[in-house]
Motif scaffolding. Structure first.
Motif, PDB file in Angstrom:
ATOM      1  N   PHE A 286       1.051  -0.863   0.341  1.00  0.00           N
ATOM      2  CA  PHE A 286      -0.381  -0.470  -0.187  1.00  0.00           C
ATOM      3  C   PHE A 286       1.003   0.957  -0.159  1.00  0.00           C
ATOM      4  CE2 PHE A 286      -3.269  -3.080   1.186  1.00  0.00           C
ATOM      5  CZ  PHE A 286      -4.759  -2.253   0.311  1.00  0.00           C
TER       6      PHE A 286
ATOM      7  N   TYR B 165       1.488  -4.280  -4.969  1.00  0.00           N
ATOM      8  CA  TYR B 165      -0.272  -4.159  -4.876  1.00  0.00           C
ATOM      9  C   TYR B 165      -0.395  -5.293  -5.624  1.00  0.00           C
ATOM     10  CZ  TYR B 165      -5.147  -3.485  -3.762  1.00  0.00           C
ATOM     11  OH  TYR B 165      -6.461  -3.451  -3.860  1.00  0.00           O
ATOM     12  N   THR B 385      -6.139   1.904   4.709  1.00  0.00           N
ATOM     13  CA  THR B 385      -7.317   1.954   3.603  1.00  0.00           C
ATOM     14  C   THR B 385      -8.674   1.884   3.934  1.00  0.00           C
ATOM     15  OG1 THR B 385      -7.905  -0.260   3.170  1.00  0.00           O
ATOM     16  CG2 THR B 385      -5.279   0.534   2.767  1.00  0.00           C
TER      17      THR B 385
END
Lengths: 386, 386
Positions: A286, B165, B385
């Motif tokens: 991320f 990712y 996130t």
């Protein structure tokens, strides 16, 4: 060195604003010697309101044959820009042309050819190129500080115009008088800055214009345009005259960071390492590249119309490079024409555009126009506009 | 009142983050009693890492027949959301579904029908609806403080995702695994907020998606979408996972002013009188309506996932109205599907979309997929996130 004798062709709102600073001797190396306007009422008014040595012509032939001018500023309605410029080049005069360069690229190409043939100095009145913010942004881009350009997003919706503005001149916001609306009258600066700062023209455009959405006019007063470039970059350009308070926010991002210009301020966000390089080496899921907010010194003052006129005169007298070469005018106009054409054909328009196809559509709009305007013209104060 | 016994279906990154706060008893009136995951390795890991009374199922039938749960959180890969939710409704369970509601509207419509038939509580995990900024903006719009909406512009390009990712899970960013990219995985919140805050759905969409533009993936990682509404309003929605540092800036303007949300702050520009009224009465040419910059108090804290889960539990126990009713999920997904479809047909897509046509195209993408991914899944930390 002899002063450059300047004449102004078309002395409406903008033309008179040029006349004022010129007759006040605010531009070095030049003096205003003559003006030309086709309206007898306007000529009478000009004779009463301009300083006495300035000759007022109401007749085009007499103006061009007077031998009173070395250079002209063309500030007529847009359609006549190329025609007047071409006539001036034919008479061996230097030309500073108000924006837009013209209404359709076909006529502007012809103007550019005449300019080239004449060898005279040819400049566009792109006064916003004198804004240090845009100059600095251009420099950052040209020097590669943003890296490869990926996205351009210009929200320029603070061109508010009321119905009373449109009602102030019979030629305003008509197909026959202006050949367009917000794209041709208000946005030529941004359309020019867009291509000038990036040094890129799109490969194709898909645009969505609304005509007479907010005002009783027949031309576009609301536009959203999407553009694609050969390098894969995309752009969105949004404008209207119907929104208040509106926004002027330009964001340009590249693979080394992004710049945002808003509220007369530039924010520069610089990636510590270019994004593709980060992406290549990163394994953490991320995360994202480290970004620095950088204060870039922006020096100087926006010299605006006077700055462009001074630069034009300096170019004539000393060969100073032009800030806004006249031949550049076709680029912003191509963007504008492409946006209207895309709406008319309801599809993609590849660049360079098919100039004959655009001209055919434009002529159709003029032929089908049902506008019956009060032809009484009102002179507006243009202080604070561009 | 008895605690609601919750089960989690699909305990990957998101599912496990729900498990953590539930087993820590951070949600009142509920306890985590069971989880279901189809991967034996994951089940083994869960047995070692979840608190002891929580039963770990690797088999779907056993989970549903266990009678250990009253409600489920569905956090499987997107394609399975509707199927799992429908099975849960059939077993008389309440459902809290992770975003997106599903991959194609056809399956989501079936889920909504099953929910209605069951009479159970059905919520979407639209945790960003708990953000007080968006709640306040919604309130301003719904109460008419912005007047008639004219333009929506959302630049949401700060969804940066590196190749690492995408390489972390075999299902990621594939047509068969996710059914899309940034629209289906990262943007469901914004697509939902867009329709939820305005209370409007577009009448048609023209969108431009790029597939695998910045990453080695087959789905869209860059999108520019243009939307038109029945009331004449327009919108632009721009997103990507390939840009850094990116921007999250939402501007909504109406005929009484505009709101800008950026950097977790809301600016409200309010016209003293509505623009159409100003325009009607104004005679001065270049003027514009007086505009006030207003400080609007925004109170409260974003309660995020926990807030939605608590609201879901409260709805089951006390009939509290849902912040994010499950049936709303089809709206954001419709926007997402329409954007992909518009790109595939290279033209306009009218809403509501032709769900069979979308599904046909999606199946073609899956059939033509040449992705051969390393199927090794890596568990990522989803803190920070959405």
């Amino acid at each position: 060195m002899r002063d450059v004798r300047i004449g102004i062709i078309g002395v409406g709102n903008m033309g008179f604003s040029h006349a004022k600073y010129l007759q006040n001797n605010e531009i070095e190396g030049t003096r205003l010697t003559a003006v030309l306007d086709s309206s007898p009422e306007r000529c009478q008014w000009l004779r009463e309101n301009l300083n006495s040595p300035i000759k007022v012509f109401c007749d085009e032939d007499s103006f061009f044959e007077s031998d009173l001018v070395d250079a002209v500023i063309v500030a007529t309605p847009h359609y006549n820009h190329p025609q007047m410029a071409i006539r001036a080049f034919d008479h061996g005069l230097h030309v500073l042309c108000e924006k837009p360069a013209g209404v359709y690229t076909k006529q502007v190409r012809e103007m550019n050819e005449a300019a080239k043939k004449s060898g005279k100095v040819f400049s566009m009145m792109y006064n916003q190129r004198t804004n240090p913010l845009y100059q600095k942004l251009r420099e950052l881009i040209q020097d590669g500080e943003l890296g490869e350009i990926r996205r351009i997003n210009w929200l320029i919706t603070n061109w508010y115009r009321s119905q009373s503005y449109y009602d102030s001149g019979g030629w305003r916001a008509t197909w026959s008088g202006e050949g367009g609306g917000v794209l041709i009258n208000q946005c030529p600066h941004q359309l020019d800055l867009w291509q000038w700062m990036t040094g890129m023209m799109p490969s194709r455009i898909r645009a969505f214009c609304s005509f007479g959405k907010y005002r009783d006019i027949e031309v576009e007063d609301d536009v959203t345009a999407y553009a694609e470039y050969e390098n894969g970059a995309t752009a969105v350009f949004i404008t209207t005259t119907g929104e208040a308070p509106g926004t002027n926010r330009l964001e340009i991002s590249g693979d080394r960071g992004k710049v945002v210009v808003e509220n007369e301020k530039m924010d520069f966000f610089r990636l510590r390492i270019p994004e593709p390089e980060f992406n290549k080496g990163y394994r953490g899921g991320f995360g994202s590249p480290e970004c620095w907010k950088v204060d870039v010194p922006v020096k100087g003052k926006e010299t605006a119309h006077r700055g462009i006129t001074q630069n034009f005169v300096n170019s004539i007298l000393k060969g100073t490079p032009l800030l806004a070469p006249g031949v550049d005018g076709i680029r912003g106009l191509t963007l504008s024409n492409a946006m209207q054409l895309s709406t008319w054909v309801d599809g993609w328009v590849d660049l360079p555009i098919d100039e004959e196809l655009y001209y055919k559509h434009l002529k159709e709009k003029i032929a089908k126009s049902t506008v019956e305007k009060d032809t009484k013209s009102v002179t507006l104060d243009v202080e604070g506009t561009y």
